[in-house]
Design a protein around this motif. Structure first.
Motif, mmCIF file in Angstrom:
data_model
loop_
_atom_site.group_PDB
_atom_site.id
_atom_site.type_symbol
_atom_site.label_atom_id
_atom_site.label_comp_id
_atom_site.label_asym_id
_atom_site.label_seq_id
_atom_site.Cartn_x
_atom_site.Cartn_y
_atom_site.Cartn_z
ATOM 1 N N THR A 292 1.083 -1.247 -0.015
ATOM 2 C CA THR A 292 -0.119 0.055 -0.108
ATOM 3 C C THR A 292 0.990 1.095 -0.038
ATOM 4 O OG1 THR A 292 -0.392 0.087 2.590
ATOM 5 C CG2 THR A 292 -1.713 -1.128 1.221
ATOM 6 N N GLN A 293 1.012 1.887 -1.157
ATOM 7 C CA GLN A 293 2.060 3.048 -1.225
ATOM 8 C C GLN A 293 1.377 4.135 -0.700
ATOM 9 O OE1 GLN A 293 4.972 2.403 -2.041
ATOM 10 N NE2 GLN A 293 4.572 0.209 -2.042
ATOM 11 N N ASP A 294 -0.098 4.396 -0.621
ATOM 12 C CA ASP A 294 -0.672 5.522 -0.327
ATOM 13 C C ASP A 294 -1.803 5.088 0.742
ATOM 14 O OD1 ASP A 294 -1.462 8.262 -0.142
ATOM 15 O OD2 ASP A 294 -2.665 8.162 -1.938
ATOM 16 N N LEU A 295 -1.455 5.152 2.050
ATOM 17 C CA LEU A 295 -2.325 4.963 2.935
ATOM 18 C C LEU A 295 -3.020 6.256 3.442
ATOM 19 C CD1 LEU A 295 -0.116 3.044 5.656
ATOM 20 C CD2 LEU A 295 -2.470 2.253 4.557
ATOM 21 N N ASN A 296 -4.487 6.026 3.473
ATOM 22 C CA ASN A 296 -5.393 6.988 3.890
ATOM 23 C C ASN A 296 -6.190 6.571 4.983
ATOM 24 O OD1 ASN A 296 -6.782 9.716 3.338
ATOM 25 N ND2 ASN A 296 -8.151 8.423 2.088
ATOM 26 N N LEU A 297 -5.649 6.415 5.969
ATOM 27 C CA LEU A 297 -6.190 6.043 7.394
ATOM 28 C C LEU A 297 -6.101 7.607 8.240
ATOM 29 C CD1 LEU A 297 -4.566 2.755 8.296
ATOM 30 C CD2 LEU A 297 -6.410 3.326 6.881
ATOM 31 N N THR A 298 -7.354 7.504 8.887
ATOM 32 C CA THR A 298 -7.603 8.707 10.020
ATOM 33 C C THR A 298 -6.357 8.281 11.105
ATOM 34 O OG1 THR A 298 -9.107 7.338 11.320
ATOM 35 C CG2 THR A 298 -9.931 9.034 9.669
ATOM 36 N N PRO A 299 -6.033 9.318 12.085
ATOM 37 C CA PRO A 299 -5.108 9.154 13.275
ATOM 38 C C PRO A 299 -5.772 8.085 13.941
ATOM 39 C CG PRO A 299 -5.437 11.477 12.698
ATOM 40 C CD PRO A 299 -6.443 10.705 11.685
ATOM 41 N N ASN A 300 -6.865 7.970 14.120
ATOM 42 C CA ASN A 300 -7.585 6.735 15.076
ATOM 43 C C ASN A 300 -7.544 5.473 14.758
ATOM 44 O OD1 ASN A 300 -9.300 5.962 17.403
ATOM 45 N ND2 ASN A 300 -10.660 5.512 15.949
ATOM 46 N N GLN A 301 -7.733 5.481 13.087
ATOM 47 C CA GLN A 301 -7.558 4.212 12.589
ATOM 48 C C GLN A 301 -6.018 3.558 12.640
ATOM 49 O OE1 GLN A 301 -9.199 5.361 8.697
ATOM 50 N NE2 GLN A 301 -10.744 3.830 8.764
ATOM 51 N N GLU A 302 -5.079 4.491 12.422
ATOM 52 C CA GLU A 302 -3.789 4.273 12.411
ATOM 53 C C GLU A 302 -3.384 3.722 13.905
ATOM 54 O OE1 GLU A 302 -1.435 7.665 11.443
ATOM 55 O OE2 GLU A 302 -1.368 6.950 9.270
ATOM 56 N N VAL A 303 -3.929 4.213 15.029
ATOM 57 C CA VAL A 303 -3.547 3.884 16.219
ATOM 58 C C VAL A 303 -4.241 2.214 16.368
ATOM 59 C CG1 VAL A 303 -4.298 4.247 18.708
ATOM 60 C CG2 VAL A 303 -3.410 6.234 17.467
ATOM 61 N N GLN A 304 -5.298 2.143 15.879
ATOM 62 C CA GLN A 304 -5.972 0.979 16.217
ATOM 63 C C GLN A 304 -5.423 -0.258 15.408
ATOM 64 O OE1 GLN A 304 -8.317 0.767 18.205
ATOM 65 N NE2 GLN A 304 -8.952 2.805 18.648
ATOM 66 N N VAL A 305 -4.776 0.125 14.210
ATOM 67 C CA VAL A 305 -3.925 -1.046 13.474
ATOM 68 C C VAL A 305 -2.626 -1.284 14.099
ATOM 69 C CG1 VAL A 305 -2.647 -1.335 11.350
ATOM 70 C CG2 VAL A 305 -4.893 -0.291 11.231
ATOM 71 N N PHE A 306 -2.169 -0.148 14.538
ATOM 72 C CA PHE A 306 -0.617 -0.229 15.046
ATOM 73 C C PHE A 306 -0.628 -1.179 16.469
ATOM 74 C CE2 PHE A 306 2.124 1.494 18.621
ATOM 75 C CZ PHE A 306 3.464 1.154 17.970
ATOM 76 N N HIS A 307 -1.980 -0.977 17.235
ATOM 77 C CA HIS A 307 -1.923 -1.578 18.535
ATOM 78 C C HIS A 307 -2.339 -3.140 18.370
ATOM 79 C CE1 HIS A 307 -0.956 1.263 21.379
ATOM 80 N NE2 HIS A 307 -1.870 2.122 20.914
ATOM 81 N N ILE A 308 -3.269 -3.505 17.072
ATOM 82 C CA ILE A 308 -3.516 -4.677 17.053
ATOM 83 C C ILE A 308 -2.297 -5.450 16.429
ATOM 84 C CG2 ILE A 308 -4.453 -6.229 14.845
ATOM 85 C CD1 ILE A 308 -7.010 -4.372 15.005
#
Length: 402
Positions: A292-308
Motif C-alpha cells: 500500500t503505497q498511499d495509506l489513507n487512514l485517520t489518526p484513530n484508524q492508524e492507532v487501532q491498526v498499530f496496537h493490533i
C-alpha cells in the motif's frame, strides 16, 4: 506590490521627514515575517514589536494588550516606559475601556488628543501634562480584533498616513501569531483529551477484562473451598494465578505503549520501529512487506491498526516459539488487509492454557470492530499461525483509486 509598500517606496519623493523611517519600516516587516515561524514566546514577540512601533512613531511609551478568553477584558502583556503603578493598575481593563474599546469596536486606528477618558478610567495620569496624544492600534486577524497596541505621544500631531498603513500591516501579521497560538492551545487540549480517552480505552480493553475474569474465578474458588472440593479449588486457584500474571504483564505492556507512543510520522514508520524493537527483544526475524503505497487512514484508524499488530507481536514473542514472522499490508477489493504470519507451534496447542493469549485476541477483535472490520485466525499444531485484519477502505480512498 501591496499598498503600504507602494507608499513607503514613494514616500521619499514627498519629504525627507516622511522618508526617515522608510528603511526601518521595511526592516520591521521583514523581521516580523521571520519571527512568525520561529518565535515560540508570543508575549516576547508582541513586546519586541511594541518597541519597533514606539521607535518608528517617536512615541514616549507604549503598551500591548490582548483580549482575554472571556472576550470581556484586555490583559496587559507588555509595556515600555509606563510607570509601575500604571502597570499594576492596568493588568486587566474592560474591553470597552476608552480609546482601546473604540479601536476594538471600529477595527481602525484611533487617536485621542485629549486623553481624559483614559485618565478617568485608570484614575491615573500617565505622564502628567506631557502626554498629548494616545493612539490605539487594533490587532486583527480575518476581521476579528484580538488585542490592542497603545502608543503614548508627547505631541498631538497625528501619525502620517503611510505609518498608519504600516501599523495596520504589523497588526495583521501579529494577529496571525495570536490566532496560531490560540489554535495551538486548542490542539493541545484536544490531544490531551484524546490521550486520556485512549488510556481509558486501553485499560478497559486489557486490565478490566482480566480483572472481571479474576472476580468470577474467585467466586468459584470460594464455592469450591466451601464444598471442600480440592480438585476444583486447585483449578480455580491456578486460573486466578494465571490471570494475575496476565494482568501484571498487560499493565507492563500498557505502560510501555504509552511511554513510547506511536511515531508521529504515521503508521508505516511506527510499525517499522516496533518490529525492530521486537526483533531485538525476542531474536525473531520479522519481514515487512508493504503493498500500500498511499495509506489513507485517520489518526484513530492508524492507532487501532498499530496496537493490533503490536498485540500480535507480543503474543508471538510470548507463546509461538517462532523463528520468523512476516507482516504484510495490502489493499484488495476495497479492503485493507494486514496479515501477521509466524512459523511457531500454532495456537491450538496452547489456546486453552494461556489466559493472556485469550485476552489479547479479544482485545484485537474489539479494535477490529472499531475499524468496521474483523480478524480471522488460521492455525495448525506445529505449522504456525496466520492472523489477518480486514477492514474497509474509506469512500475517499476508493474515489482516489478509481
Amino acid at each position: 506590490m501591496t499598498p503600504y509598500l507602494e507608499i513607503l517606496t514613494t514616500s521619499s519623493k514627498k519629504s525627507s521627514s516622511q522618508g526617515t523611517y522608510k528603511i526601518p519600516a521595511l526592516h520591521a516587516l521583514s523581521e516580523i515575517t521571520a519571527s512568525l515561524s520561529s518565535d515560540n514566546n508570543l508575549e516576547e514577540l508582541l513586546e519586541r514589536f511594541l518597541s519597533t512601533m514606539i521607535r518608528l512613531s517617536g512615541a514616549d511609551a507604549g503598551a500591548v494588550r490582548i483580549i482575554t478568553s472571556d472576550g470581556k477584558h484586555l490583559r496587559l502583556v507588555g509595556s515600555i516606559g509606563l510607570p509601575q503603578d500604571v502597570i499594576d493598575k492596568e493588568e486587566y481593563v474592560p474591553l470597552e475601556c476608552g480609546i482601546c474599546g473604540h479601536a476594538a469596536r471600529e477595527h481602525t486606528i484611533q487617536s485621542d488628543n485629549h486623553p481624559s477618558m483614559c485618565r478617568e478610567v485608570t484614575a491615573l495620569n500617565y505622564f502628567g501634562d506631557g502626554c498629548k496624544n494616545v493612539i490605539a492600534v487594533p490587532l486583527r486577524h480575518k476581521g476579528k480584533v484580538m488585542g490592542v497596541y497603545n502608543l503614548f505621544m508627547a505631541t498631538d500631531s497625528p501619525i502620517p498616513e503611510d505609518l498608519s498603513l504600516l501599523f495596520f500591516s504589523i497588526s495583521e501579521h501579529l494577529g496571525i501569531a495570536l490566532e496560531n497560538a490560540r489554535l495551538t492551545r486548542e490542539n493541545m487540549r484536544i490531544s490531551l483529551t484524546n490521550e486520556r480517552q485512549m488510556l481509558a480505552n486501553e485499560i478497559h480493553d486489557s486490565l478490566a477484562q482480566t480483572i472481571a475474569y479474576m472476580k468470577m474465578r474467585v467466586a468459584l474458588l470460594r464455592e469450591a473451598l466451601i464444598a471442600s472440593d480440592e480438585t476444583m479449588s486447585n483449578k480455580y486457584l491456578n486460573d486466578v494465578d494465571e490471570a494475575v500474571e496476565s494482568a501484571y504483564s498487560g499493565l507492563r505492556d500498557l505502560l510501555g505503549q504509552f511511554r513510547y507512543r506511536m511515531d508521529p510520522r504515521g503508521l508505516v514508520p511506527a510499525l517499522e520501529d516496533v518490529m525492530l524493537k521486537y526483533c531485538d527483544k525476542s531474536l525473531v526475524n520479522i519481514d515487512f512487506v508493504n503493498f500500500t503505497q498511499d495509506l489513507n487512514l485517520t489518526p484513530n484508524q492508524e492507532v487501532q491498526v498499530f496496537h493490533i499488530v503490536q498485540e500480535a507481536l507480543i503474543n508471538i514473542c510470548k507463546h509461538a516459539r517462532a523463528q520468523r514472522v512476516k507482516l504484510t499490508m495490502e489493499i484488495k477489493e476495497g479492503q485493507y488487509l494486514i496479515t501477521v504470519e509466524d512459523d511457531g507451534i500454532g495456537l491450538k496447542s496452547i489456546n486453552n492454557q494461556q489466559n493472556g493469549l485469550h485476552f489479547g485476541l479479544n482485545i484485537m477483535r474489539e479494535r477490529a470492530q472499531r475499524l468496521g472490520g474483523d480478524i480471522t485466525i488460521d492455525s495448525q499444531i506445529g505449522e504456525g499461525t496466520r492472523l489477518q485484519l480486514k477492514f474497509p477502505v474509506t469512500s475517499d480512498r476508493k474515489d482516489k483509486n478509481a
